[in-house]
Design a protein around this motif. Structure first.
Motif, PDB file in Angstrom:
ATOM      1  N   TRP A  55       0.829  -1.214   0.000  1.00  0.00           N
ATOM      2  CA  TRP A  55       0.000   0.000   0.000  1.00  0.00           C
ATOM      3  C   TRP A  55       0.856   1.254   0.000  1.00  0.00           C
ATOM      4  O   TRP A  55       0.432   2.290  -0.509  1.00  0.00           O
ATOM      5  CB  TRP A  55      -0.968  -0.004   1.179  1.00  0.00           C
ATOM      6  CG  TRP A  55      -0.310   0.033   2.520  1.00  0.00           C
ATOM      7  CD1 TRP A  55       0.065  -1.035   3.289  1.00  0.00           C
ATOM      8  CD2 TRP A  55       0.054   1.197   3.250  1.00  0.00           C
ATOM      9  NE1 TRP A  55       0.656  -0.602   4.445  1.00  0.00           N
ATOM     10  CE2 TRP A  55       0.660   0.768   4.455  1.00  0.00           C
ATOM     11  CE3 TRP A  55      -0.054   2.558   3.014  1.00  0.00           C
ATOM     12  CZ2 TRP A  55       1.145   1.651   5.406  1.00  0.00           C
ATOM     13  CZ3 TRP A  55       0.430   3.437   3.964  1.00  0.00           C
ATOM     14  CH2 TRP A  55       1.012   2.976   5.143  1.00  0.00           C
ATOM     15  N   GLU A  56       2.075   1.203   0.521  1.00  0.00           N
ATOM     16  CA  GLU A  56       2.947   2.381   0.496  1.00  0.00           C
ATOM     17  C   GLU A  56       3.277   2.782  -0.939  1.00  0.00           C
ATOM     18  O   GLU A  56       3.350   3.961  -1.258  1.00  0.00           O
ATOM     19  CB  GLU A  56       4.258   2.114   1.254  1.00  0.00           C
ATOM     20  CG  GLU A  56       4.083   1.818   2.716  1.00  0.00           C
ATOM     21  CD  GLU A  56       3.989   0.336   3.007  1.00  0.00           C
ATOM     22  OE1 GLU A  56       4.062  -0.030   4.195  1.00  0.00           O
ATOM     23  OE2 GLU A  56       3.828  -0.462   2.077  1.00  0.00           O
ATOM     24  N   GLU A  57       3.485   1.787  -1.792  1.00  0.00           N
ATOM     25  CA  GLU A  57       3.781   2.064  -3.200  1.00  0.00           C
ATOM     26  C   GLU A  57       2.557   2.639  -3.908  1.00  0.00           C
ATOM     27  O   GLU A  57       2.669   3.557  -4.706  1.00  0.00           O
ATOM     28  CB  GLU A  57       4.239   0.793  -3.915  1.00  0.00           C
ATOM     29  CG  GLU A  57       5.556   0.250  -3.422  1.00  0.00           C
ATOM     30  CD  GLU A  57       6.747   1.068  -3.877  1.00  0.00           C
ATOM     31  OE1 GLU A  57       6.621   1.836  -4.847  1.00  0.00           O
ATOM     32  OE2 GLU A  57       7.802   0.922  -3.262  1.00  0.00           O
ATOM     33  N   LEU A  58       1.391   2.082  -3.614  1.00  0.00           N
ATOM     34  CA  LEU A  58       0.175   2.587  -4.247  1.00  0.00           C
ATOM     35  C   LEU A  58      -0.142   4.010  -3.788  1.00  0.00           C
ATOM     36  O   LEU A  58      -0.734   4.779  -4.527  1.00  0.00           O
ATOM     37  CB  LEU A  58      -1.004   1.667  -3.943  1.00  0.00           C
ATOM     38  CG  LEU A  58      -0.939   0.298  -4.600  1.00  0.00           C
ATOM     39  CD1 LEU A  58      -2.122  -0.542  -4.170  1.00  0.00           C
ATOM     40  CD2 LEU A  58      -0.873   0.414  -6.098  1.00  0.00           C
ATOM     41  N   GLY A  59       0.285   4.360  -2.578  1.00  0.00           N
ATOM     42  CA  GLY A  59       0.071   5.711  -2.084  1.00  0.00           C
ATOM     43  C   GLY A  59       0.841   6.756  -2.872  1.00  0.00           C
ATOM     44  O   GLY A  59       0.491   7.940  -2.840  1.00  0.00           O
ATOM     45  N   MET A  60       1.870   6.348  -3.579  1.00  0.00           N
ATOM     46  CA  MET A  60       2.651   7.268  -4.396  1.00  0.00           C
ATOM     47  C   MET A  60       2.090   7.401  -5.809  1.00  0.00           C
ATOM     48  O   MET A  60       2.610   8.148  -6.620  1.00  0.00           O
ATOM     49  CB  MET A  60       4.101   6.809  -4.461  1.00  0.00           C
ATOM     50  CG  MET A  60       4.810   6.910  -3.125  1.00  0.00           C
ATOM     51  SD  MET A  60       6.569   6.568  -3.239  1.00  0.00           S
ATOM     52  CE  MET A  60       6.555   4.804  -3.485  1.00  0.00           C
ATOM     53  N   CYS A  61       1.037   6.673  -6.100  1.00  0.00           N
ATOM     54  CA  CYS A  61       0.425   6.703  -7.432  1.00  0.00           C
ATOM     55  C   CYS A  61      -0.824   7.571  -7.424  1.00  0.00           C
ATOM     56  O   CYS A  61      -1.482   7.721  -6.410  1.00  0.00           O
ATOM     57  CB  CYS A  61       0.031   5.285  -7.853  1.00  0.00           C
ATOM     58  SG  CYS A  61       1.411   4.167  -8.058  1.00  0.00           S
ATOM     59  N   SER A  62      -1.155   8.120  -8.589  1.00  0.00           N
ATOM     60  CA  SER A  62      -2.456   8.769  -8.746  1.00  0.00           C
ATOM     61  C   SER A  62      -3.430   7.713  -9.247  1.00  0.00           C
ATOM     62  O   SER A  62      -3.037   6.712  -9.840  1.00  0.00           O
ATOM     63  CB  SER A  62      -2.382   9.953  -9.687  1.00  0.00           C
ATOM     64  OG  SER A  62      -1.487   9.751 -10.707  1.00  0.00           O
ATOM     65  N   VAL A  63      -4.705   7.917  -8.964  1.00  0.00           N
ATOM     66  CA  VAL A  63      -5.728   6.920  -9.267  1.00  0.00           C
ATOM     67  C   VAL A  63      -6.781   7.512 -10.192  1.00  0.00           C
ATOM     68  O   VAL A  63      -7.218   8.646 -10.004  1.00  0.00           O
ATOM     69  CB  VAL A  63      -6.409   6.436  -7.966  1.00  0.00           C
ATOM     70  CG1 VAL A  63      -7.484   5.405  -8.277  1.00  0.00           C
ATOM     71  CG2 VAL A  63      -5.394   5.880  -6.997  1.00  0.00           C
TER      72      VAL A  63
END
Length: 104
Positions: A55-63
């Motif tokens: 989830w830390e990696e996904l937090g750096m992505c835009s959705v």
């Protein structure tokens, strides 16, 4: 031990002005545009389940959320305006090759 990190593409964009680099990612995709991007990720990507990306990696992505009335529609994750993954609710993630470093 797992080391799953989202990494930048190896080949830099040759025309940054045309790519939209430095701009906000497209949030207002039509249903057809979203479906095309989803189909591309499914065709070029690899199914990896739920444990593929922390989830830390996904937090750096835009959705980008699927333009639908579904409460749990598809979600496409972008990193530096490049598609990294798509989350299919109750199924898992499909990941673009070369965007996640697998070292296990």
């Amino acid at each position: 031990m797992f080391d799953n990190r989202i990494v930048a593409q190896a080949t830099p964009d040759v025309n940054l002005a045309a790519s939209g680099a430095g701009q906000e990612p497209l949030q207002d995709l039509t249903a057809a545009q979203f479906a095309d991007l989803y189909a591309y990720i499914c065709e070029a990507g690899t199914f990896a389940g739920f444990s593929a990306v922390p989830w830390e990696e996904l937090g750096m992505c835009s959705v980008i959320h699927e333009p639908t009335e579904e409460p749990e529609g598809l979600r496409i994750y972008l990193r530096d305006n490049w598609p990294v993954a798509v989350l299919e609710y109750d199924v898992g993630y499909r990941l673009m090759p070369g965007m996640i470093a697998h070292r296990w």
